[in-house]
Structures are given as structure tokens and as C-alpha cells.
Scaffold this motif. Structure first.
Motif, PDB file in Angstrom:
ATOM      1  N   LEU A 672       0.805  -1.227   0.000  1.00 17.69           N
ATOM      2  CA  LEU A 672       0.000   0.000   0.000  1.00 17.69           C
ATOM      3  C   LEU A 672       0.837   1.276   0.000  1.00 17.69           C
ATOM      4  CD1 LEU A 672      -2.880  -1.091   2.408  1.00 17.69           C
ATOM      5  CD2 LEU A 672      -2.864  -1.034  -0.086  1.00 17.69           C
ATOM      6  N   ALA A 723       1.870  -1.780   5.497  1.00 14.53           N
ATOM      7  CA  ALA A 723       0.585  -2.426   5.256  1.00 14.53           C
ATOM      8  C   ALA A 723       0.510  -3.004   3.847  1.00 14.53           C
ATOM      9  CB  ALA A 723      -0.545  -1.425   5.464  1.00 14.53           C
ATOM     10  N   ASP A 725      -2.383  -5.151   1.253  1.00 17.72           N
ATOM     11  CA  ASP A 725      -3.655  -5.810   0.973  1.00 17.72           C
ATOM     12  C   ASP A 725      -3.376  -7.181   0.385  1.00 17.72           C
ATOM     13  OD1 ASP A 725      -5.426  -3.960   1.884  1.00 17.72           O
ATOM     14  OD2 ASP A 725      -5.984  -3.163  -0.087  1.00 17.72           O
ATOM     15  N   GLN A 739      -7.930  -8.925   2.841  1.00 16.94           N
ATOM     16  CA  GLN A 739      -7.543  -8.653   4.230  1.00 16.94           C
ATOM     17  C   GLN A 739      -6.286  -7.804   4.221  1.00 16.94           C
ATOM     18  OE1 GLN A 739      -7.410 -12.089   6.832  1.00 16.94           O
ATOM     19  NE2 GLN A 739      -5.878 -11.132   8.164  1.00 16.94           N
ATOM     20  N   GLU A 740      -6.276  -6.778   5.050  1.00 16.08           N
ATOM     21  CA  GLU A 740      -5.067  -5.969   5.201  1.00 16.08           C
ATOM     22  C   GLU A 740      -4.209  -6.572   6.300  1.00 16.08           C
ATOM     23  OE1 GLU A 740      -3.934  -1.575   6.866  1.00 16.08           O
ATOM     24  OE2 GLU A 740      -5.437  -1.625   5.244  1.00 16.08           O
ATOM     25  N   ARG A 742      -0.157  -6.202   8.302  1.00 18.74           N
ATOM     26  CA  ARG A 742       1.030  -5.356   8.481  1.00 18.74           C
ATOM     27  C   ARG A 742       2.250  -6.226   8.718  1.00 18.74           C
ATOM     28  NH1 ARG A 742       0.634  -0.062   8.759  1.00 18.74           N
ATOM     29  NH2 ARG A 742       2.779   0.027   9.540  1.00 18.74           N
TER      30      ARG A 742
END
Length: 765
Positions: A672, A723, A725, A739-740, A742
Motif C-alpha cells: 500500500l 501495510a 492488501d 484482508q489488510e 502489516r
């Protein structure tokens, strides 16, 4: 070719060493040069290689080989010859080399094998872009093992495949030879091919390192303007995996230049990347006449001797297909002190080490050549059929398909009853036989018309050609319209003719400046649509065309990328419903030629935005494909690694329809925020999962850091914290489950020993 004498006997008093380094120490300069060139009895004219007629063989095979010979070029694949007769000739020639040259080193024999061994009467598989559509690398590996065993039996040591160029522009004629526009799909499928071929004792050759497919305007040999990040993160990815994970033993340089430097003269690529960074220890071979092209086409050398000096210093070990530059011209350069003999030694040692690996040093060829050989046996045909069936993509369907028991069928189109329409440009049928009029293909390959007649034995099938492949003649339209008006359904089979250097609409040197169906084929289909009879459009092509109009107007559209000898039956099976289509698009279906070059791997500003009035959105996205059953995905779970930048992705997939089918589960990632722009979607894992009606399975992916990595501003390959996706869908655009996640911690740098493959596990849910 001149025939060596079979009566010559060796006068060698003692056996020569088989250790490459020791053998090198005994060699004269002429003997060293002989080991780093090929010989090709290629005949006259521009038949099967670019500018083939511009170079002549100055000597016969016997004279050329008096100091030995590195490679024999296309012994079986240049002319339609009986394989067993040619094998007898080959064994006799190898015996002559062993007995009559001072060092007694046999030649290494190489052949084209892009869709199976390219020889008369040999099985011909679907083109590589069809392999990509199957999303089934294990099947590609099995196919390579089967024809690799045949090649080994015929005395062939090296195959000039696979092509690992990543598709960047559908206008380019060689799209059919490539696997996909996604580097990971290319990498996994190509590496599987390498492993299959080399498991049978035949060295694979990666083509074309690097950048060839990114040529300007999609034109063959066009300049390449790719930046270092595109090279590293897209174009090099498949080659690196085939070196690290596949252990490939040979690589062929690309014809093209990158930012003004021809690859054949670029030591940064051929030595710095391949050997110093990746640890490649095999041989780098020239694409045919590629060394001479440094003078003839690139104009960076004033003569063949200078061209040889540039290529040798860059890291081209073997000149193919002949010794135009590496024999007399290079000999003169070394003797004059302009080229160090140490560079010749470097290349010759690599050539000898390859022959040692293949068991050629010390070989006598006292065994007998094969007197019977099955080039197109039932096991290989079964794999060809499976690969063809799995590669066909159902693009659209209003419910007309499958056609289980049609009564009256109008079968129309220029590809409905042509054997050549099933094959790519490096098939023997399209590559060699056109130069020998009257020669039969030598293999059984039913056309779509023949296959449909067998599939629908009770149907009344009226066949009308309608038009030629690439002609403006519409005289056949009237008959086609009459047939359509009297039928219950129209099956229109259109597309390409594969050929070489302008003799086709697809293939090497057959580039396009538009993406409409060639000739008047679109007009033919539109005339059929006007009759009101449902039209099922079948595309037999080497590239994706701009057929958005057909997706909106035809009852169904079926895409087959030159599906090989079993392709006619595979198409018939999909139309009848005997085969449930499971192919997925390995390339985006373009909306227009004006949006090219396009790839789904584009950054944000490479797609549709509010800052331009022009859309680049494709008609259908990468990964798209329909089925006669339905699938449901749920239960997505994504977990980031605790100590490294890897991901674990799990998802359920279920067959919710009433018939068995295969779903291709696709995992995509988007970084992202990063220090350089990143693609809006990137395939990092996939799995082909067979499911019975009602069956439900859980698929787990372990995505290594290398799949998430990119080239940072300082040139390191890294994964940055932040982050991401992650989604699983039916195409790159399907974000049904997302779902995101990290990644925490420090920047993770990718090392040369890090794994490149995403691992997959499938279990009952």
C-alpha cells in the motif's frame, strides 16, 4: 551435409583425459575455437531463422570439424527427415569425430523443443501461452519429461527452450511463445519445464535473456527502454528462479538492445548478473546469428572479428548456429593480440564442462542408434490432450454452452478446418513444412471440424470457410450467412495463422499494428450475428485480441491459444460439455490497441484515473476464466511472519455446482505504501484445485519474502515494513475476499539463497 568416412580409425596411442581443465591445456587455439561454435546445414533462404540467407557456411561439415566441433545445429529439425535414418547418420558422424579428430570430442546436438521436439512426426503440444492458461506447472514438467526422454534417445543433448520472456505488449508476434504477462506464473511454469527436461539428461536453454519482450512498439528486435527496476522486478524474475530453483544449464542471450547496449555485448548482464550475482555455472549461447548481428544490425562492431570480441568479453560462450564470427574472424583477433586467449579459454572450458556433465567426454558411440522410436506415443498424446483441455479459457457464456446435442450447426470460419491453426510458429508443421510443399505433417491432428463431427455424430454440420485469415476478400460471406440462417447455432472459428517473418499473423517477426482480428474476420462474425442465430465464437490465436465487441454480442466466446495436436478435440469437448473448461487468462484481453502496452502489474497511474480521459482497462483481466460449475471461496486468513517478511494465506474453496471442475485459486498482494511505486496487484501464489460437486477444500499458501520484494532506490532487493492488501479471487480484479496485514520490524533484504517459490498445501476443509 557431407558424409564422414566410416572407415577412418583412430591412431591415438593413449586415451585422452576427460577432465575439462586438463583437456583444455592440451588444445590448440583452433581446437578451442572449434568447441565454441556450431555447424548448421541450413540450406538457402530465410526459412527458419532471421536473416538466415545473409550468412553462408564457408566450409563443409567435414572441413569445419577437422579440429573438432562444439555443437551440431538442428540435425532433426531443419528438414523433414526420418528420425531413425537421421539417428544412424548422427551416430556415424559422432564416431568419426571420436576417431578422426586429434582430441576425439563428440559434438553436442541441440534442437528446438518449444512445444515438444520440433522434428518431423514428433508430438506437438500447445504453445507456451496455453501452458500459462492451464496454471498447471506440474503437467508442463510431465510433458517435458516425456519428450525429453525421446530427445535423449535420439542423441540430442540440449533443447532451446523454454521462453521466459514476460509478455509486455500483445502486438509482439512472439507472445505465443511466452507463458504469461505475470513473472511469477512464467517463473514457476518455466522452471517446471526446465526440471522436467533436465531430469531426462537434456539441458534446457532459457530464452531470451533479457528484455526481448519489452521491445518498442511490440516490434521484433525493437529497442528496449526498460529501466533497471522493470528489468529486476519483472523481466529477470523468471530467469533468476530457473537458475536458483531449476538449476538450468544453459541460457540464450536476447537479440535486443537495452538503453543502447545490445545484450550480446553487455558484460553487466551476461557476466555480472548471471554469474557474479546468481552463481550461474552453465553456458551462455548466442541466439542464432546474434554475434554477427552486433555488426549487421546493431552497428556496434565494424567487422565480425570485432563482434566476436565484444560478445566473448561480455560472456557469450557459444556462437550459434554456426561459427561466422568465432572461427576465422576471432582467430585473427587473438593472433593479432587484440583479444586475449584467456577469454577463449574461459568459454571453451565452460563448453567442455557442459560436455562432461552430459557424458560426452570419453564417449565412443560404440552403441547402436535407435532403430525404432515412438515420437508421438499414447502417453505423450494423453499429456498433450490434458494440457490442451486445461488451457482453453471460457471468456463469456450466456448459457448457450455447453451444446450437448445440437441438431443443425453452421461451422464457419477460416480456422474451422485447418491443421495449421492448431500450432505455433516453432511447431514443425508451421516452422519447417511450409518450406517443403507436398510434405505431410506426419502427426495425427484432427481439425475442429473433424473433432466436432466425431463429438456430435448425430448433428447436421454445415461447414463454410467464409473468408481467409488475413485477406480483404468478403466473397465467402454470402454462403456463410445462408448456412447460419439455416442452423440452430453457429460455431465461428477464427484467429491467427502462425508463421515467421511476415508469413503469418502471429509468430516470430509477425507483429501487429492493431489488435483487431486479422483481415475481415470481425466483419464475418458480425454478418453472422445479424442473422439472429446464436453465435459461439472460438478463437484459435497466438495472442489476445481486442474482442470486447464479441463478449457483448456473441452467445459465448472460447479462447484457445494454439492448442496443439489434440487441440481440435479439446475445443470440441469444451463446446459439447464433455470437458469442463478450467483455463484462466495468462494475459489481459486488451480493450484497444491504443491502450498498449498494458499489464495488470501497473502502478496506480498506469491504470484508469481522473487525470486522463483515456481508459486502459482491459476487456477481461488477467486470471479470468469461466466454468460450467460454480465455485465459492470463504474463510480467508492471512498471518504475517514473526521473524521474517513472509505471509501465510489460507482460504476455503468449494464446488457449489452440479458437476466436477477445477478452480484456480489466485492470491494477490498490493504493497500500500512503499519508497517506490508498486503494482496495484501482484500474483504471489496460485493453486489448481480439482473439486467434485459439493466438495470443499482448504488451501494454504506460504508466501516467502522474495515474492513481496522489490528493488529499492539503492538497488537492494527488499521487503519494507508496512501495510499490504492480500486477496483471493477469480482474477486480479476480483477482490471478493481481502484482508489488510502489516509487516513489522526492519527492512528485510533478500539474499541469493532465499526461496523464491510459494509453497501450497491442499486438504479437506
Amino acid at each position: 551435409m557431407s558424409e564422414p568416412s566410416s572407415t577412418t580409425t583412430s591412431t591415438r596411442e593413449a586415451p585422452l583425459p576427460t577432465d575439462p581443465a586438463e583437456l583444455l591445456s592440451l588444445m590448440t587455439l583452433e581446437e578451442k575455437l572449434a568447441q565454441i561454435v556450431g555447424f548448421w546445414d541450413k540450406g538457402d533462404g530465410d526459412a527458419v531463422a532471421p536473416l538466415q540467407g545473409a550468412f553462408g557456411d564457408p566450409q563443409s561439415l567435414h572441413d569445419t570439424s577437422r579440429h573438432g566441433l562444439g555443437h551440431l545445429t538442428r540435425v532433426y529439425g531443419t528438414n523433414p527427415v526420418e528420425p531413425t535414418e537421421r539417428a544412424a547418420w548422427l551416430w556415424e558422424f559422432q564416431r568419426w569425430l571420436v576417431a578422426s579428430t586429434r582430441l576425439g570430442i563428440p559434438a553436442l546436438v541441440h534442437e528446438e523443443c518449444l512445444t515438444g521436439l520440433s522434428a518431423w512426426k514428433a508430438a506437438t503440444l500447445p504453445t507456451p501461452v496455453a501452458w500459462g492458461a492451464s496454471f498447471h506447472p506440474e503437467l508442463v514438467e510431465r510433458a517435458a519429461r516425456l519428450f525429453g526422454a525421446t530427445m535423449h534417445e535420439l542423441g540430442i543433448h540440449q533443447g532451446l527452450a523454454p521462453v521466459l520472456d514476460v509478455v509486455r505488449d500483445p502486438r509482439w508476434g512472439r507472445v505465443e511463445e511466452c507463458i504469461a504477462e505475470d513473472p511469477y506464473l512464467v517463473a514457476t511454469t518455466g522452471t517446471a519445464y526446465v526440471q522436467g527436461l533436465q531430469a531426462e539428461g537434456v539441458h534446457a536453454t532459457l530464452k531470451h535473456f533479457v528484455g526481448y519482450s519489452a521491445s518498442q512498439g511490440g516490434r521484433n528486435f525493437g529497442p528496449v527502454h526498460a529501466g533497471p527496476r522493470e528489468l529486476e522486478d519483472v523481466l529477470m524474475v523468471p530467469f533468476e528462479m530457473a537458475v536458483h530453483e531449476g538449476g538450468v544449464r544453459s541460457i540464450m542471450h536476447a537479440y535486443t538492445e537495452i538503453d543502447g547496449v545490445p545484450v550480446a555485448a553487455d558484460p553487466g548482464l551476461l557476466t555480472g548478473v548471471l554469474r557474479d550475482r546468481w552463481g550461474f555455472t552453465g553456458t551462455v549461447v548466442a541466439d542464432y546469428f546474434g554475434v554477427a548481428f552486433l555488426r549487421v544490425l546493431h552497428h556496434v562492431a565494424e567487422d565480425l572479428g570485432s563482434a566476436a570480441a565484444l560478445a566473448l568479453a561480455a560472456g557469450v560462450d557459444i556462437e550459434l548456429p554456426t561459427g561466422d564470427a568465432y572461427l576465422a574472424p576471432l582467430l585473427e583477433e587473438v593472433r593479432a593480440g587484440r583479444v586475449s586467449e584467456e577469454l577463449v579459454d574461459r568459454a571453451c572450458l565452460r563448453a567442455l564442462e557442459q560436455k562432461a556433465e552430459l557424458g560426452l567426454l570419453g564417449a565412443t558411440f560404440e552403441d547402436e542408434p535407435p532403430t525404432e522410436i515412438e515420437l508421438d506415443g499414447p502417453e505423450l498424446r494423453a499429456v498433450a490432450r490434458e494440457l490442451a483441455e486445461e488451457s482453453i479459457v471460457l471468456l463469456s457464456n450466456d448459457g448457450t454452452l455447453p451444446l450437448r446435442e445440437p441438431a443443425k450447426v453452421a461451422l464457419i470460419g477460416p480456422n474451422a478446418d485447418r491443421t495449421e491453426a492448431l500450432f505455433g510458429c516453432y511447431s514443425f508443421v508451421n516452422h519447417v513444412i511450409p518450406q517443403h510443399p507436398g510434405t505431410e505433417p506426419g502427426i495425427e491432428a484432427p481439425t475442429v471440424r473433424e473433432a466436432l463431427a466425431a463429438e456430435w455424430s448425430g448433428a447436421e454440420i454445415t461447414h463454410v470457410q467464409g473468408c481467409e485469415i488475413d485477406s480483404e476478400d468478403t466473397d465467402g460471406f454470402a454462403e456463410a450467412v445462408v448456412a447460419a440462417e439455416g442452423a440452430d447455432v453457429v460455431v465461428a472459428v477464427v484467429g491467427d495463422q502462425s508463421g515467421l517473418f511476415g508469413r503469418g499473423t502471429s509468430g516470430e517477426g509477425c507483429d501487429r499494428d492493431d489488435l483487431e482480428l486479422p483481415g475481415v474476420q470481425r466483419q464475418l462474425v458480425e454478418a453472422l450475428l445479424e442473422t439472429g442465430t446464436p453465435v459461439v465464437l472460438v478463437l484459435l490465436t497466438g495472442r489476445p485480441y481486442a474482442v470486447g465487441w464479441a463478449l457483448e454480442t456473441c452467445a459465448a466466446v472460447v479462447q484457445a491459444f494454439f492448442p496443439g495436436e489434440e487441440g481440435g478435440a479439446a475445443v470440441a469437448g469444451v463446446l459439447s460439455g464433455r470437458v469442463n473448461p478450467s483455463g484462466r487468462l495468462p494475459v489481459s484481453m486488451p480493450h484497444s490497441v491504443g491502450s498498449q502496452p498494458y499489464t495488470y502489474l501497473h502502478p496506480h497511474l498506469g491504470g484508469d484515473t481522473d487525470v486522463t480521459n483515456l481508459s486502459s482497462r482491459p476487456s477481461l483481466p488477467f486470471g479470468h476464466g469461466l466454468s460450467y460449475t460454480t465455485f465459492e471461496r470463504d474463510g480467508l486468513e492471512v498471518v504475517a511472519g514473526q521473524t521474517s517478511a513472509d505471509l501465510t494465506v489460507q482460504v476455503n474453496v468449494a464446488n457449489t455446482g452440479d458437476r466436477a471442475g477445477a478452480e484456480v485459486v489466485q492470491v494477490y498482494v498490493r504493497d500500500l505504501v512503499a519508497t517506490v511505486t508498486r503494482p496495484v496487484a501482484q500474483l504471489v501464489g496460485y493453486a489448481r484445485v480439482d473439486l467434485d460437486p459439493g466438495q470443499r477444500r482448504r488451501v494454504s499458501f506460504t508466501v516467502p519474502p522474495a515474492r513481496l520484494a522489490f528493488t529499492a532506490r539503492d538497488g537492494r532487493k527488499v521487503v519494507e515494513p508496512g501495510a499490504f492488501d492480500v486477496w483471493v479471487g477469480s482474477s486480479c480484479e476480483d477482490r471478493e475476499l481481502v484482508q489488510e496485514v502489516r509487516l513489522d520490524g526492519d527492512v528485510h533484504e533478500i539474499g541469493t539463497s532465499d526461496p523464491r517459490l510459494t509453497t501450497v498445501a491442499v486438504e479437506d476443509a
